[in-house]
Scaffold this motif. Structure first.
Motif, PDB file in Angstrom:
ATOM      1  N   LYS A   4       3.093  -0.136   3.851  1.00 30.94           N
ATOM      2  CA  LYS A   4       2.479  -1.259   4.576  1.00 30.94           C
ATOM      3  C   LYS A   4       2.221  -2.439   3.812  1.00 30.94           C
ATOM      4  O   LYS A   4       2.111  -2.227   2.468  1.00 30.94           O
ATOM      5  CB  LYS A   4       1.328  -0.940   5.611  1.00 30.94           C
ATOM      6  CG  LYS A   4       1.542   0.114   6.488  1.00 30.94           C
ATOM      7  CD  LYS A   4       0.349   0.103   7.652  1.00 30.94           C
ATOM      8  CE  LYS A   4       0.728   1.124   8.685  1.00 30.94           C
ATOM      9  NZ  LYS A   4      -0.188   1.153   9.793  1.00 30.94           N
ATOM     10  N   TYR A  54       6.250  -1.967  11.999  1.00 33.76           N
ATOM     11  CA  TYR A  54       5.987  -0.813  11.674  1.00 33.76           C
ATOM     12  C   TYR A  54       6.461   0.224  13.030  1.00 33.76           C
ATOM     13  O   TYR A  54       5.916   0.529  13.922  1.00 33.76           O
ATOM     14  CB  TYR A  54       4.864  -0.301  11.374  1.00 33.76           C
ATOM     15  CG  TYR A  54       4.176  -1.374  10.146  1.00 33.76           C
ATOM     16  CD1 TYR A  54       4.805  -1.469   9.138  1.00 33.76           C
ATOM     17  CD2 TYR A  54       2.942  -1.979  10.464  1.00 33.76           C
ATOM     18  CE1 TYR A  54       4.117  -2.174   8.277  1.00 33.76           C
ATOM     19  CE2 TYR A  54       2.319  -2.629   9.489  1.00 33.76           C
ATOM     20  CZ  TYR A  54       3.106  -2.841   8.406  1.00 33.76           C
ATOM     21  OH  TYR A  54       2.461  -3.758   7.291  1.00 33.76           O
ATOM     22  N   SER A  92       0.692  -1.052   0.226  1.00 36.41           N
ATOM     23  CA  SER A  92      -0.052   0.074   0.031  1.00 36.41           C
ATOM     24  C   SER A  92       0.945   1.164   0.101  1.00 36.41           C
ATOM     25  O   SER A  92       2.069   1.202   0.183  1.00 36.41           O
ATOM     26  CB  SER A  92      -0.866  -0.019   1.251  1.00 36.41           C
ATOM     27  OG  SER A  92      -0.085   0.122   2.493  1.00 36.41           O
ATOM     28  N   GLU A  93       0.142   2.289  -0.288  1.00 36.05           N
ATOM     29  CA  GLU A  93       0.851   3.606  -0.375  1.00 36.05           C
ATOM     30  C   GLU A  93       1.511   4.247   0.808  1.00 36.05           C
ATOM     31  O   GLU A  93       2.589   4.821   0.840  1.00 36.05           O
ATOM     32  CB  GLU A  93       0.052   4.773  -0.898  1.00 36.05           C
ATOM     33  CG  GLU A  93       0.597   6.080  -1.217  1.00 36.05           C
ATOM     34  CD  GLU A  93      -0.376   7.073  -1.958  1.00 36.05           C
ATOM     35  OE1 GLU A  93      -0.148   8.332  -1.736  1.00 36.05           O
ATOM     36  OE2 GLU A  93      -1.538   6.451  -2.134  1.00 36.05           O
ATOM     37  N   ASP A  94       0.979   3.478   1.923  1.00 34.45           N
ATOM     38  CA  ASP A  94       1.791   3.914   3.315  1.00 34.45           C
ATOM     39  C   ASP A  94       2.755   3.010   3.613  1.00 34.45           C
ATOM     40  O   ASP A  94       3.280   3.304   4.602  1.00 34.45           O
ATOM     41  CB  ASP A  94       0.664   4.118   4.502  1.00 34.45           C
ATOM     42  CG  ASP A  94       0.003   2.577   4.514  1.00 34.45           C
ATOM     43  OD1 ASP A  94       0.438   1.800   3.565  1.00 34.45           O
ATOM     44  OD2 ASP A  94      -1.106   2.564   5.402  1.00 34.45           O
ATOM     45  N   SER A 131       9.687   2.226   6.625  1.00 35.42           N
ATOM     46  CA  SER A 131       9.901   3.730   5.992  1.00 35.42           C
ATOM     47  C   SER A 131      10.404   3.797   4.614  1.00 35.42           C
ATOM     48  O   SER A 131      10.204   4.596   3.802  1.00 35.42           O
ATOM     49  CB  SER A 131      10.801   4.457   6.947  1.00 35.42           C
ATOM     50  OG  SER A 131      11.907   3.741   7.247  1.00 35.42           O
ATOM     51  N   GLN A 190       6.132   6.218  -2.714  1.00 33.27           N
ATOM     52  CA  GLN A 190       6.111   7.556  -3.198  1.00 33.27           C
ATOM     53  C   GLN A 190       6.852   7.931  -4.518  1.00 33.27           C
ATOM     54  O   GLN A 190       6.472   8.793  -5.426  1.00 33.27           O
ATOM     55  CB  GLN A 190       6.324   8.551  -2.215  1.00 33.27           C
ATOM     56  CG  GLN A 190       5.510   8.396  -1.024  1.00 33.27           C
ATOM     57  CD  GLN A 190       4.047   8.655  -1.143  1.00 33.27           C
ATOM     58  OE1 GLN A 190       3.626   9.345  -1.815  1.00 33.27           O
ATOM     59  NE2 GLN A 190       3.297   7.600  -0.699  1.00 33.27           N
ATOM     60  N   LYS A 196       8.037   2.827   2.051  1.00 30.47           N
ATOM     61  CA  LYS A 196       6.945   4.030   2.050  1.00 30.47           C
ATOM     62  C   LYS A 196       7.678   5.183   1.037  1.00 30.47           C
ATOM     63  O   LYS A 196       6.936   5.351   0.296  1.00 30.47           O
ATOM     64  CB  LYS A 196       6.675   4.599   3.190  1.00 30.47           C
ATOM     65  CG  LYS A 196       5.539   5.666   3.174  1.00 30.47           C
ATOM     66  CD  LYS A 196       5.390   6.161   4.499  1.00 30.47           C
ATOM     67  CE  LYS A 196       4.416   7.275   4.646  1.00 30.47           C
ATOM     68  NZ  LYS A 196       4.216   7.798   5.713  1.00 30.47           N
TER      69      LYS A 196
END
Length: 238
Positions: free
Chosen positions: A111, A138, A107-109, A150, A157, A153
């Motif tokens: 995770k 996390y 996912s975008e976050d 991190s 992005q 993530k």
């Protein structure tokens, strides 16, 4: 998690026979040549500190300590989380045995979740693997040494921005798209996290094809080249 193909045991050019490893660490160069400088589990790219990993740990199963078919590559965090637990192979999904892109969703976050639509046994195996190497760790502290989440993530992005810029470049014609695609693939391979890139660009067939070719050791038959490279179960798990 990228499905990989380790390939047969390397041949020693001096003897023209299969290599005999006197220490498991000696397999590192061959593994990197076959699989690239990526952790086989979290997909982090490492220029150093990438260790030879025993699928079945050598402490409880010493007979497999020097077996090529028991080797993968692993980062420090995945390695320390996995530890010396005597795993039962059939209880987990393994990147060298299954199409491990299927059971995990990125996912975008940053995770990693277990894919919906799996049967109870499949979910159990996927969750067992996530727990085994800490894919769902996390840390709340931004200074924590375990930065897999991190980093994942951050790469997600970057991939999203690259997707947006690819579409923009495409409006200026196929030559511009091709040039940007070359830069995109360079960025992806130098960043690692194959599954993130493959997920973000699921609607761009030419990008998927290039990603599969660019990450060494990816099990190509795990993706259907006749259907937008959608993931397929490996024949060994049918």
């Amino acid at each position: 998690m990228r499905p990989v193909e380790r390939g047969p045991k390397p041949i020693d050019p001096k003897t023209d026979a299969e290599k005999v490893f006197s220490a498991y660490q000696h397999a590192r160069r061959d593994l990197i040549q076959r699989l690239g400088q990526y952790c086989s589990y979290c997909e982090t790219r490492l220029n150093a500190s990438l260790a030879v990993e025993h699928v079945r740990p050598k402490k409880p199963v010493p007979a497999l300590a020097l077996e090529w078919d028991n080797f993968l590559l692993e980062c420090t965090n995945c390695n320390s989380t996995k530890g010396d637990k005597n795993v039962v192979l059939t209880d987990y999904y393994w990147p060298d045995r299954h199409n491990t892109f299927i059971p995990f969703v990125y996912s975008e976050d940053g995770k990693v979740e277990i894919a919906s639509g799996l049967g109870s046994s499949e979910r159990s195996k996927a969750q067992a693997m996530a727990n085994l190497v800490g894919l769902q760790k996390y840390p709340n502290d931004s200074t924590a040494s375990d930065r897999r989440w991190s980093n994942r993530k951050e790469i997600y992005q970057k991939a999203l921005r690259a997707h947006k810029n690819l579409i923009k470049a495409s409006t200026f014609g196929p030559t511009n798209r091709k040039l940007f695609l070359e830069l995109l693939i360079t960025l992806a391979t130098s960043s690692g996290f194959f599954s993130v890139w493959f997920s973000v660009f699921e609607d761009q067939e030419d990008v998927l094809e290039e990603l599969l070719a660019a990450f060494p050791g990816t099990h190509l038959a795990s993706f259907d080249e006749h259907n937008n490279f959608s993931p397929l179960k490996r024949t060994t798990e049918m």
